[in-house]
Scaffold this motif. Structure first.
Motif, PDB file in Angstrom:
ATOM      1  N   VAL A 298      97.411 101.505  33.584  1.00 18.49           N
ATOM      2  CA  VAL A 298      96.048 101.878  33.203  1.00 18.49           C
ATOM      3  C   VAL A 298      95.624 101.025  32.013  1.00 18.49           C
ATOM      4  O   VAL A 298      96.049 101.244  30.874  1.00 18.49           O
ATOM      5  N   ILE A 299      94.808 100.024  32.305  1.00 18.95           N
ATOM      6  CA  ILE A 299      94.353  99.067  31.294  1.00 18.95           C
ATOM      7  C   ILE A 299      92.852  98.881  31.458  1.00 18.95           C
ATOM      8  O   ILE A 299      92.365  98.649  32.566  1.00 18.95           O
ATOM      9  N   ASN A 300      92.126  98.984  30.355  1.00 15.27           N
ATOM     10  CA  ASN A 300      90.671  98.885  30.403  1.00 15.27           C
ATOM     11  C   ASN A 300      90.213  98.027  29.233  1.00 15.27           C
ATOM     12  O   ASN A 300      90.503  98.338  28.083  1.00 15.27           O
ATOM     13  N   ARG A 301      89.519  96.927  29.529  1.00 16.77           N
ATOM     14  CA  ARG A 301      89.008  96.073  28.449  1.00 16.77           C
ATOM     15  C   ARG A 301      87.549  96.416  28.169  1.00 16.77           C
ATOM     16  O   ARG A 301      86.745  96.557  29.088  1.00 16.77           O
ATOM     17  N   VAL A 302      87.228  96.537  26.872  1.00 17.94           N
ATOM     18  CA  VAL A 302      85.861  96.847  26.450  1.00 17.94           C
ATOM     19  C   VAL A 302      85.438  95.835  25.392  1.00 17.94           C
ATOM     20  O   VAL A 302      86.227  94.993  24.959  1.00 17.94           O
ATOM     21  N   ASP A 303      84.189  95.947  24.955  1.00 19.43           N
ATOM     22  CA  ASP A 303      83.649  94.966  24.015  1.00 19.43           C
ATOM     23  C   ASP A 303      83.921  95.287  22.551  1.00 19.43           C
ATOM     24  O   ASP A 303      83.991  94.384  21.724  1.00 19.43           O
TER      25      ASP A 303
ATOM     26  N   VAL B 156     103.142 105.187  25.470  1.00 16.25           N
ATOM     27  CA  VAL B 156     101.807 104.688  25.791  1.00 16.25           C
ATOM     28  C   VAL B 156     101.595 104.755  27.299  1.00 16.25           C
ATOM     29  O   VAL B 156     102.339 104.157  28.070  1.00 16.25           O
ATOM     30  N   ARG B 157     100.580 105.483  27.722  1.00 16.38           N
ATOM     31  CA  ARG B 157     100.307 105.580  29.163  1.00 16.38           C
ATOM     32  C   ARG B 157      99.043 104.823  29.572  1.00 16.38           C
ATOM     33  O   ARG B 157      98.790 104.637  30.770  1.00 16.38           O
ATOM     34  N   ALA B 158      98.266 104.362  28.578  1.00 18.20           N
ATOM     35  CA  ALA B 158      97.074 103.585  28.885  1.00 18.20           C
ATOM     36  C   ALA B 158      96.706 102.722  27.684  1.00 18.20           C
ATOM     37  O   ALA B 158      96.982 103.089  26.537  1.00 18.20           O
ATOM     38  N   LEU B 159      96.079 101.573  27.956  1.00 17.84           N
ATOM     39  CA  LEU B 159      95.614 100.667  26.908  1.00 17.84           C
ATOM     40  C   LEU B 159      94.115 100.451  27.070  1.00 17.84           C
ATOM     41  O   LEU B 159      93.637 100.155  28.164  1.00 17.84           O
ATOM     42  N   ILE B 160      93.389 100.575  25.959  1.00 15.20           N
ATOM     43  CA  ILE B 160      92.005 100.136  25.881  1.00 15.20           C
ATOM     44  C   ILE B 160      92.006  98.934  24.945  1.00 15.20           C
ATOM     45  O   ILE B 160      92.318  99.060  23.761  1.00 15.20           O
ATOM     46  N   SER B 161      91.702  97.761  25.484  1.00 14.43           N
ATOM     47  CA  SER B 161      91.809  96.526  24.702  1.00 14.43           C
ATOM     48  C   SER B 161      90.428  95.987  24.345  1.00 14.43           C
ATOM     49  O   SER B 161      89.437  96.252  25.026  1.00 14.43           O
ATOM     50  N   PHE B 162      90.370  95.216  23.246  1.00 17.63           N
ATOM     51  CA  PHE B 162      89.124  94.601  22.796  1.00 17.63           C
ATOM     52  C   PHE B 162      89.479  93.421  21.906  1.00 17.63           C
ATOM     53  O   PHE B 162      90.627  93.271  21.462  1.00 17.63           O
ATOM     54  N   GLY B 163      88.505  92.566  21.626  1.00 16.39           N
ATOM     55  CA  GLY B 163      88.714  91.469  20.687  1.00 16.39           C
ATOM     56  C   GLY B 163      89.447  90.286  21.289  1.00 16.39           C
ATOM     57  O   GLY B 163      89.774  90.243  22.484  1.00 16.39           O
TER      58      GLY B 163
END
Length: 451
Positions: free
Chosen positions: A397-402, A373-380
């Motif tokens: 590399v971490i990005n939180r979205v809705d 895993v080289r990046a996380l897109i998190s939600f919830g």
């Protein structure tokens, strides 16, 4: 459908509607029971309740009245699998010795066809689908039912004696069984799951173990030889035992040897000819082979399916390739183990899209599977916990979205040629979505909109 007289004029309560409750109420009405239905959704908003009312069935909506059991002189309850046993009416029933079942018990009672029962913490849907497709390819005219989406008693009502029902079963459904007896049964594996419902891991395991409980020597108990807890649960079964293993060669059963799938002394197919992705799916395949072999399925049918079947929707479902990025929908990964298995299926760099309902657990157990895993897109709800896990692993590399729609776009922006973009949430969907299917469908639509 078998003709049974045991429900004639019997006062039965169907607790909770949805698909299974609606089907159970209709069936019990046909069987001559004095049916009462109780559902929390108000009558004016409840189309299923209105339909049953039109059939002359007594319907109580909007609450669970404390005096319902006494007023209706209830002798049995058929409950929606998702309703916990802490429900006040179910607590009353326990005190009064009133049996509580789920609709799969009704399905067994009326079915003219044999049932192949499949349960486990992970891999149920894939294995159920594989078994169904193999038997279908072999001309055995199977049916498919249960937790996979088709209500079991509806299928059983139409099944003929020369057919077989391939039935996916959850712990919720199995806990509400009494005499349920498949002609062949498997527990694929056991890991921590649904502890918020069952209370303890042991209670969860015992619910799963009920699938073996009523087997006779004429029935087949298919057992994962690599899972100690499954082996323990199978110790007292009277079923004839068949094994499968991805770790050891077996004298009797399905196993991997010399990079091929074997059953007993027969080499069936080379592993590299199997198109279903992921090392974890070998376990599901071996379980399916063992089950269909109990029905006399040919190697030709097995091979045909294994060289063409690429997976079920929402379970490591390949969505598309866009500019050398591969997108996968694994929305059915609602726990840590399922996401671990998905991550282990890829050697390429992975952008992981994860998050969902917070059940109080941390994600440390996910760490060993996250090496690519080289990046996380998190939600919830669990986004902060997953981000903490990634930071501890040095993933920067971490990005939180809705939501998952935004996650698809954010992952594409971050991705590079050769990456895998993987929606594998490690959490249930209920904080934002009604079902994991809805979550996965939204992701797939978002991916197809990417340019």
């Amino acid at each position: 459908m078998k003709t049974i007289e045991s429900y004639q004029k019997k006062p039965v309560l169907v607790l909770g509607l949805a698909k299974s409750g609606l089907a159970a109420a209709k069936l019990l009405n046909k069987l001559g029971a004095a049916v009462t239905v109780n559902d929390m959704k108000p009558f004016e908003e409840n189309e299923a309740a209105k339909e049953l009312h039109e059939l002359g069935i007594h319907v109580v909506c909007g609450s669970h009245p404390q005096n319902l059991l006494a007023d209706r002189q209830i002798e049995m309850i058929v409950k929606n699998p998702g309703i916990p046993y802490s429900n006040p009416i179910l607590l009353q029933a326990a005190d009064q010795g009133i049996p509580v079942i789920t609709e799969v018990e009704l399905a067994y009672e009326i079915s003219e066809a044999d049932i192949l029962g499949i349960t486990g913490s992970n891999g149920k849907t894939t294995t159920t689908t594989l078994v169904y497709e193999m038997l279908k390819k072999d001309g055995k005219n199977p049916l498919i039912a249960g937790n996979i989406g088709t209500v079991a008693c509806e299928v059983a009502e139409k099944a003929k004696s020369d057919q077989v029902i391939v039935m996916e079963l959850s712990s919720f459904q199995l806990q509400g069984t009494l005499s349920f007896k498949p002609s062949a049964a498997v527990i694929l594996n056991l890991f921590d799951a649904h502890l918020d419902y069952h209370g303890t891991r042991d209670a969860y395991a015992q619910a799963k173990g009920k699938i073996y409980e009523n087997l006779t020597s004429a029935d087949a108990a298919v057992i994962n030889a690599d899972d100690k807890e499954v082996c323990r649960l199978s110790e007292e079964t009277q079923g004839t035992k068949f094994y499968f293993s991805v770790k050891q060669k077996l004298d009797h059963g399905a196993f991997i040897h010399e990079d091929a799938i074997w059953y007993n002394e027969e080499r069936i197919i080379a592993v590299n000819e199997v198109v279903l992705p992921g090392k974890h799916n070998l376990e599901n395949i071996l379980a399916a082979v063992s089950l269909v072999k109990t029905r006399g399925c040919s190697n030709e049918a097995i091979c045909s399916v294994l060289t063409s079947f690429s997976g079920v929707i929402h379970r490591l479902q390949f969505v598309r390739t866009l500019k050398d990025r591969k997108f996968y929908n694994d929305s059915k990964a609602t726990n840590i183990l399922a996401t671990s298995k998905a991550l282990e299926a890829f050697d390429q760099p992975v952008i992981l899209l994860a998050g969902g309902l917070d059940r109080g657990n941390e994600f440390d157990e996910l760490k060993p599977a996250m090496k690519n895993v080289r990046a996380l897109i998190s939600f919830g709800e669990t986004a902060p916990k997953l981000e903490k896990t990634c930071r501890e692993l040095g993933i920067e590399v971490i990005n939180r979205v809705d939501n998952v729609e935004q996650a698809a776009g954010a992952a594409y922006e971050l991705s590079e040629a050769g990456d895998v973009v993987l929606l594998s949430p490690a959490c249930a969907s209920w904080d934002q979505y009604k079902t994991f299917e809805q979550r996965g469908d939204m992701f797939v639509r978002a991916v197809h909109k990417l340019e």
